[in-house]
Design a protein around this motif. Structure first.
Motif, PDB file in Angstrom:
ATOM      1  N   THR A 135     -55.262 -18.914  27.124  1.00 41.78           N
ATOM      2  CA  THR A 135     -54.818 -18.119  28.705  1.00 41.78           C
ATOM      3  C   THR A 135     -53.144 -19.667  28.841  1.00 41.78           C
ATOM      4  OG1 THR A 135     -56.590 -17.279  28.930  1.00 41.78           O
ATOM      5  CG2 THR A 135     -54.900 -17.722  30.472  1.00 41.78           C
ATOM      6  N   ASP A 136     -52.322 -18.375  28.898  1.00 44.71           N
ATOM      7  CA  ASP A 136     -50.684 -18.897  29.540  1.00 44.71           C
ATOM      8  C   ASP A 136     -50.692 -19.019  30.893  1.00 44.71           C
ATOM      9  OD1 ASP A 136     -48.535 -19.384  30.782  1.00 44.71           O
ATOM     10  OD2 ASP A 136     -47.195 -17.330  29.813  1.00 44.71           O
ATOM     11  N   LEU A 137     -50.638 -20.168  31.807  1.00 44.48           N
ATOM     12  CA  LEU A 137     -51.208 -20.345  32.680  1.00 44.48           C
ATOM     13  C   LEU A 137     -49.823 -20.613  33.573  1.00 44.48           C
ATOM     14  CD1 LEU A 137     -54.237 -22.908  33.484  1.00 44.48           C
ATOM     15  CD2 LEU A 137     -54.096 -20.913  33.801  1.00 44.48           C
ATOM     16  N   LYS A 138     -48.996 -20.585  32.864  1.00 46.12           N
ATOM     17  CA  LYS A 138     -47.243 -20.565  33.978  1.00 46.12           C
ATOM     18  C   LYS A 138     -47.774 -19.390  35.193  1.00 46.12           C
ATOM     19  CE  LYS A 138     -45.046 -20.072  30.574  1.00 46.12           C
ATOM     20  NZ  LYS A 138     -45.489 -20.529  29.371  1.00 46.12           N
ATOM     21  N   PRO A 139     -48.151 -18.065  35.086  1.00 48.16           N
ATOM     22  CA  PRO A 139     -47.837 -17.223  35.959  1.00 48.16           C
ATOM     23  C   PRO A 139     -48.720 -17.248  36.841  1.00 48.16           C
ATOM     24  CG  PRO A 139     -47.990 -15.772  34.184  1.00 48.16           C
ATOM     25  CD  PRO A 139     -48.533 -17.397  33.584  1.00 48.16           C
ATOM     26  N   PHE A 140     -50.040 -17.904  37.105  1.00 50.35           N
ATOM     27  CA  PHE A 140     -51.017 -18.085  37.689  1.00 50.35           C
ATOM     28  C   PHE A 140     -50.313 -19.683  38.322  1.00 50.35           C
ATOM     29  CE2 PHE A 140     -54.480 -21.625  38.788  1.00 50.35           C
ATOM     30  CZ  PHE A 140     -54.746 -20.760  39.896  1.00 50.35           C
TER      31      PHE A 140
END
Length: 328
Positions: free
Chosen positions: A120-125
């Motif tokens: 999971t790419d957490l950058k947007p979160f």
């Protein structure tokens, strides 16, 4: 891609296995596995989260390392998981004579990848959360924390059922009792490591067998056995739930099962299926966390929570997990 027929000792450390569908990759380095991690990952933060579990039966923490039994098909093994710099995890097999098995190595790497939610790419979160009144402190305090999951569907459902309407400490006690009565133990280097019982294991038992072992109420024992039989027979699978592609449809499938209500369904969809918009909005811990962050005298209403979470679209699961971390 390493061939299953290639002798283990000839594998070069730089050789990498890659699954193009999931961007899942790992490296063989001698007898160890190196698993790449995203920039938005902190091994120490995840170990700190794991250390809050009371009476945990399925992993052991020692000197900043994680020791865990993992089942890959019919093969059981025990591994040590540690940070390898900031860019990788290092997985070391503990007294494993079959450590050169490509199937075992890939299965272990996949399990750890899933457990830590490394895909999971957490950058947007983080971009969203830094602007959110409820989440902005959480993502600073717990940066690099992952929604550490429960890859096995039966284990996730059992944990949800066992935790219904009791405090967390007692839930862990019940889980340990359940694991040590019906699970499998592996001995390595003088230590015992437990594997959660499989649905196939439990399908042959009766609710009375579980009740006699001290497993909480008779009703919960019925739910645990009923669910085991559904999964063992293939009537309920992770693939079926994932194929819905929709959290509401997956929830509908789960709540048809005795003992699974909306809270348990969303807990399973969040921790096992990794559905980003799974949202156990009725969770008491979530209510206490929101009350803590906002300094409220009473827990917020459901309507208020819906207002506060309006900006969390497709990140409800991670938002909940980060808020839980204030308490657990």
């Amino acid at each position: 891609m390493i061939s299953a027929n290639e002798p283990f000792e000839r594998r070069h450390p730089s050789q990498t296995n890659l699954d193009p569908k999931t961007s899942f990759s790992y490296e063989n380095e001698g007898s160890d596995i190196r698993l790449p991690v995203p920039a938005e990952f902190s091994f120490a933060e995840n170990v700190a989260h794991l250390s809050t579990a009371t009476n945990e039966s399925l992993y052991t923490l020692r000197e900043g390392r994680i020791y865990k039994a993992i089942a890959v098909g019919r093969e059981d093994t025990v591994v040590e998981i540690a940070a390898d710099g900031d860019t990788h995890l290092r997985i070391r097999f503990i007294e494993e004579p079959a450590s050169d098995s490509p199937t075992l190595r890939e299965g272990v790497a996949r399990y750890v990848h899933d457990w830590f939610d490394l895909g999971t790419d957490l950058k947007p979160f983080y971009e969203m959360a830094r602007q959110d009144p409820l989440l902005k402190q959480a993502v600073v305090s717990f940066y690099g924390l992952r929604n550490m999951g429960i890859p096995d569907l039966y284990e996730a459902i059992c944990w949800g059922i066992l935790g219904q309407q009791i405090n967390l400490a007692f839930a862990y006690t019940l889980k340990r009792r359940f694991v040590e009565k019906f699970g499998r133990v592996i001995e390595r280097a003088g230590e015992s490591y437990w594997l959660f019982p499989t649905a196939e294991d439990l399908a042959s038992f009766t609710p009375e067998d579980l009740s006699a072992a001290g497993m909480t109420t008779v009703k919960k024992c019925e739910y645990l056995v009923d669910t085991a039989r559904l999964i063992a027979s293939g009537e309920l699978t992770k693939e079926q739930l994932l194929q819905t592609g929709d959290v509401k449809q997956a929830e509908k499938m789960l709540v048809k099962i005795r003992g699974i209500g909306p809270w348990t369904a969303h807990y399973v969809l969040m921790r096992c299926l990794r559905m980003p918009d799974a949202f156990p909005i009725d969770d008491v811990g979530l209510h206490h966390s929101i009350r803590h962050v906002l300094g409220l005298d009473t827990k917020p209403s459901k309507e208020r929570i819906l207002e506060l979470s309006a900006g969390w679209t497709q990140w409800e699961s991670y938002a909940t997990f980060y808020l839980w971390r204030f308490l657990y």
